[in-house]
Enzyme design. Structure first.
Site, PDB file in Angstrom:
ATOM      1  CG  ASP A  45     -11.372  -1.552   0.871  1.00 47.59           C
ATOM      2  OD1 ASP A  45     -10.858  -0.868  -0.040  1.00 47.59           O
ATOM      3  OD2 ASP A  45     -11.796  -2.715   0.693  1.00 47.59           O
ATOM      4  CG  HIS A  66      -7.016   7.597  -2.726  1.00 45.29           C
ATOM      5  ND1 HIS A  66      -7.439   6.456  -2.076  1.00 45.29           N
ATOM      6  CD2 HIS A  66      -6.583   7.192  -3.953  1.00 45.29           C
ATOM      7  CE1 HIS A  66      -7.274   5.405  -2.876  1.00 45.29           C
ATOM      8  NE2 HIS A  66      -6.763   5.828  -4.026  1.00 45.29           N
ATOM      9  CB  SER A 122      -1.113  -2.689   1.297  1.00 40.07           C
ATOM     10  OG  SER A 122      -1.454  -2.735  -0.071  1.00 40.07           O
ATOM     11  CG  LEU A 163      -4.372   8.810  19.522  1.00 43.07           C
ATOM     12  CD1 LEU A 163      -5.838   8.534  19.731  1.00 43.07           C
ATOM     13  CD2 LEU A 163      -4.151   9.252  18.100  1.00 43.07           C
TER      14      LEU A 163
HETATM   15  C1  FPP Z   1      -8.373   1.757  -0.045  1.00 37.46           C
HETATM   16  O1  FPP Z   1      -9.334   2.249  -0.933  1.00 37.46           O
HETATM   17  C2  FPP Z   1      -7.541   2.795   0.462  1.00 37.46           C
HETATM   18  C3  FPP Z   1      -6.226   2.968   0.139  1.00 37.46           C
HETATM   19  C4  FPP Z   1      -5.517   2.084  -0.768  1.00 37.46           C
HETATM   20  C5  FPP Z   1      -5.439   4.078   0.678  1.00 37.46           C
HETATM   21  C6  FPP Z   1      -5.833   4.612   2.016  1.00 37.46           C
HETATM   22  C7  FPP Z   1      -5.468   6.026   1.988  1.00 37.46           C
HETATM   23  C8  FPP Z   1      -6.172   7.041   2.482  1.00 37.46           C
HETATM   24  C9  FPP Z   1      -7.398   6.902   3.294  1.00 37.46           C
HETATM   25  C10 FPP Z   1      -5.689   8.400   2.137  1.00 37.46           C
HETATM   26  C11 FPP Z   1      -5.288   9.235   3.249  1.00 37.46           C
HETATM   27  C12 FPP Z   1      -4.328   8.667   4.200  1.00 37.46           C
HETATM   28  C13 FPP Z   1      -3.506   9.434   4.935  1.00 37.46           C
HETATM   29  C14 FPP Z   1      -2.724   8.842   6.026  1.00 37.46           C
HETATM   30  C15 FPP Z   1      -3.362  10.867   4.668  1.00 37.46           C
HETATM   31  P1  FPP Z   1      -9.410   1.631  -2.387  1.00 37.46           P
HETATM   32  O2  FPP Z   1      -8.766   2.586  -3.315  1.00 37.46           O
HETATM   33  O3  FPP Z   1      -8.833   0.246  -2.396  1.00 37.46           O
HETATM   34  O4  FPP Z   1     -10.940   1.577  -2.592  1.00 37.46           O
HETATM   35  P2  FPP Z   1     -11.725   0.576  -3.562  1.00 37.46           P
HETATM   36  O5  FPP Z   1     -11.499  -0.811  -3.027  1.00 37.46           O
HETATM   37  O6  FPP Z   1     -13.135   1.039  -3.410  1.00 37.46           O
HETATM   38  O7  FPP Z   1     -11.196   0.783  -4.947  1.00 37.46           O
END
Ligand code: FPP
Length: 233
Positions: A13, A30, A58, A124
């Site tokens: 997050d 991201h 999600s 892994l």
């Molecule tokens: C939460 O941050 C993160 C996500 C919704 C996406 C997770 C994705 C990645 C880490 C990108 C790369 C993944 C791969 C597998 C290549 P948020 O946007 O909810 O953050 P915030 O709560 O600060 O707005």
């Protein structure tokens, strides 16, 4: 008992907040999060962790703007294209859990190709949770068991925690020993609800793009200190 967790699950997050702090687009947050994914993978390899399950997208994330959803899907596709040769080299096997049919075709194709290419690797295991929601997963398992009962091939008294576990996306995978959440929120957010029953929880204020060796090793050190009793004395 080993003090290194066999299986680490992570709620990654804070990409959005990281980008906001820097005054740049969420998509860039991201992108930087993608680099943290690679760091976490390498750290797991270094420390002998056998399973790493990442919450990459999600069920609820479909509710974000089309722009952001597209950026995340593009990033996933790009990550898999670029990193599959490295997974081969590092003996990493890729798995995916979630409602994968919901993903755009280009992502599904790339995901299947990467999973197929890495299927004989036995170092892994990297599990990407994509279009994943734990309640949806449990609902699908219950529905499948109900259908078997209706067809007369399963007796209700034969339904056990093991039967349910075998009908989840994670069938055959060990349960997480350690769940890490970045960005400080004290929530599980519909992630692996069944599977984390006995996982140790570790929450850090560090935003996911800033998550690196220091934070990872702090989580391992904390895990090593915990006494896991599984409800026993
Ligand atoms: C939460 O941050 C993160 C996500 C919704 C996406 C997770 C994705 C990645 C880490 C990108 C790369 C993944 C791969 C597998 C290549 P948020 O946007 O909810 O953050 P915030 O709560 O600060 O707005």
């Amino acid at each position: 008992m080993s003090v290194v967790p066999q299986h680490i699950a992570i709620i990654m997050d804070g990409n959005g907040r990281w980008a906001k702090q820097k005054g740049i687009l969420r998509a860039r947050g991201h992108e930087e999060g993608g680099r943290s994914v690679q760091r976490a993978l390498d750290l797991c390899l270094e420390h002998g962790v056998k399973w790493l399950t990442l919450y990459a997208f999600s069920t609820e994330n479909w509710g974000r703007s089309t722009l952001e959803v597209n950026a995340l899907m593009h990033l996933l596709d790009k990550y898999l294209k670029e990193r599959t040769p490295e997974m081969m080299q590092k003996n990493v096997r890729l798995h995916a859990i979630g409602e994968l049919h919901m993903l755009p075709e280009h992502c599904r194709k790339q995901l299947n190709a990467s999973m197929e290419a890495t299927k004989d690797n036995d170092g892994l295991n990297l599990v990407l949770a994509l279009s994943y929601g734990s309640r949806q997963e449990i609902t699908a398992a219950v529905r499948s068991l109900a259908e078997q009962v209706q067809a007369g091939t399963l007796q209700p008294q034969d339904i056990t925690p093991e039967t349910i576990g075998a009908h989840l996306y994670t069938a055959g995978m060990p349960d997480p020993d350690l769940l890490i959440r970045t960005s400080g929120e004290m929530r599980i957010s519909n992630y692996l609800l069944w599977q984390i029953s006995y996982a140790e929880l570790y929450v850090t204020d560090v935003l996911w793009p800033d998550f690196g060796r220091k934070e990872f090793e702090a989580a391992l050190a904390e895990f090593a200190k915990r006494e896991r009793r599984y409800g026993k004395r």
